[in-house]
Design a protein around this motif. Structure first.
Motif, PDB file in Angstrom:
ATOM      1  N   LYS A 163      52.245   0.291 106.192  1.00  0.00           N
ATOM      2  CA  LYS A 163      50.931  -0.144 106.665  1.00  0.00           C
ATOM      3  C   LYS A 163      50.102   1.030 107.159  1.00  0.00           C
ATOM      4  N   GLU A 164      50.752   1.996 107.803  1.00  0.00           N
ATOM      5  CA  GLU A 164      50.014   3.178 108.244  1.00  0.00           C
ATOM      6  C   GLU A 164      49.455   3.940 107.048  1.00  0.00           C
ATOM      7  N   HIS A 207      48.427   0.137 114.951  1.00  0.00           N
ATOM      8  CA  HIS A 207      48.683   0.940 113.754  1.00  0.00           C
ATOM      9  C   HIS A 207      47.745   2.156 113.705  1.00  0.00           C
TER      10      HIS A 207
END
Length: 256
Positions: A163-164, A207
């Protein structure tokens, strides 16, 4: 949002396609003639062309010829623009002629169902987007390997979660642009109603915070929180170079 140009002399067909494509999330512009289509192509970027061979001032394939001839339009139109031809009967000869002239796909005007046409449009746009994605993105000393999903800052590898990395890829795709929170949550997490809950907002913020921390070098931040709006990616100015930062962050460069 992709823009689709529908070029047809049939006003009812243009209205039908315009209404349905708009409902499916596309921006639609319409032209009833060859001249009108040429004018629209030269005025603003278009992502896909749906062209009827029957136009009042010429064969729609003439428009295809003009698009495929690089530099023939001002301002220049992408010569690789995806094109779907609408033909009368859909015979093998009609399809061959359209494909030989440079169309990417060909459908029979009276026989194809809208659901099938929509799928063909989506497939062509998907392939076009993949072709335009560069192998690597650079923002200053930050390098992103798109296909390999690897990141370096000044040659130092940076380990990111899935996701990062996805968040970084969106931000690096248009450095300096401010991406809204709802847009980022919809793009990265698939939450179309992303801005409606505090939990989802905290997910984005956490995030983004971890991404900023991992990319930071000597206390410099690449990921900037634009208060009340969202996030953007910048090339930070080294300490003592305030004059450089006043000129604004560096734009995206493609790696060699």
């Amino acid at each position: 949002m992709e823009t689709i140009l529908v070029a047809s002399q049939d006003r009812a067909a243009r209205a039908f396609l315009g209404d349905n494509l708009t409902a499916d999330g596309y921006a639609v512009v319409e032209a009833g003639s060859l001249a009108g289509a040429l004018e629209l192509l030269g005025r603003a970027p278009v992502g896909l062309l749906l062209v009827d061979r029957r136009l009042p001032d010429g064969d729609g394939l003439v428009l295809v010829d003009r698009v495929r001839s690089a530099g023939s339009l001002q301002p220049a139109v992408d010569c690789d623009l995806p094109i779907i031809a609408l033909v009368e009967g859909g015979s093998a000869l009609d399809r061959i002629r359209a494909l030989d002239r440079g169309c990417d796909d060909c459908v029979a005007r009276s026989a194809v169902a809208y659901a099938e046409l929509r799928a063909r449009v989506a497939a062509l746009l998907r392939r076009a987007r993949r072709k335009k994605v560069p192998a690597r993105l650079r923002v200053g000393p930050l390098t992103v390997d798109v296909a390999g999903r690897q990141v370096w800052v000044s040659g130092r590898p940076v380990c990111l979660s899935n996701k990062e990395f996805s968040l970084l890829l969106v931000l690096a795709g248009d450095p300096c642009r401010v991406f809204g929170r709802a847009e980022l949550m919809a793009t990265v997490w698939g939450w179309s109603d992303g801005g409606s809950t505090a939990t989802r907002t905290r997910t984005l913020d956490s995030h983004a915070s971890r991404l900023r921390r991992k990319l930071s070098r000597e206390g410099l931040a690449y990921v900037v929180n634009v208060w009340g709006v969202g996030y953007r990616l910048v090339e930070p100015a080294p300490p003592g170079e305030a004059m450089r930062s006043s000129r604004g962050p560096q734009r995206l460069r493609l790696a060699a």
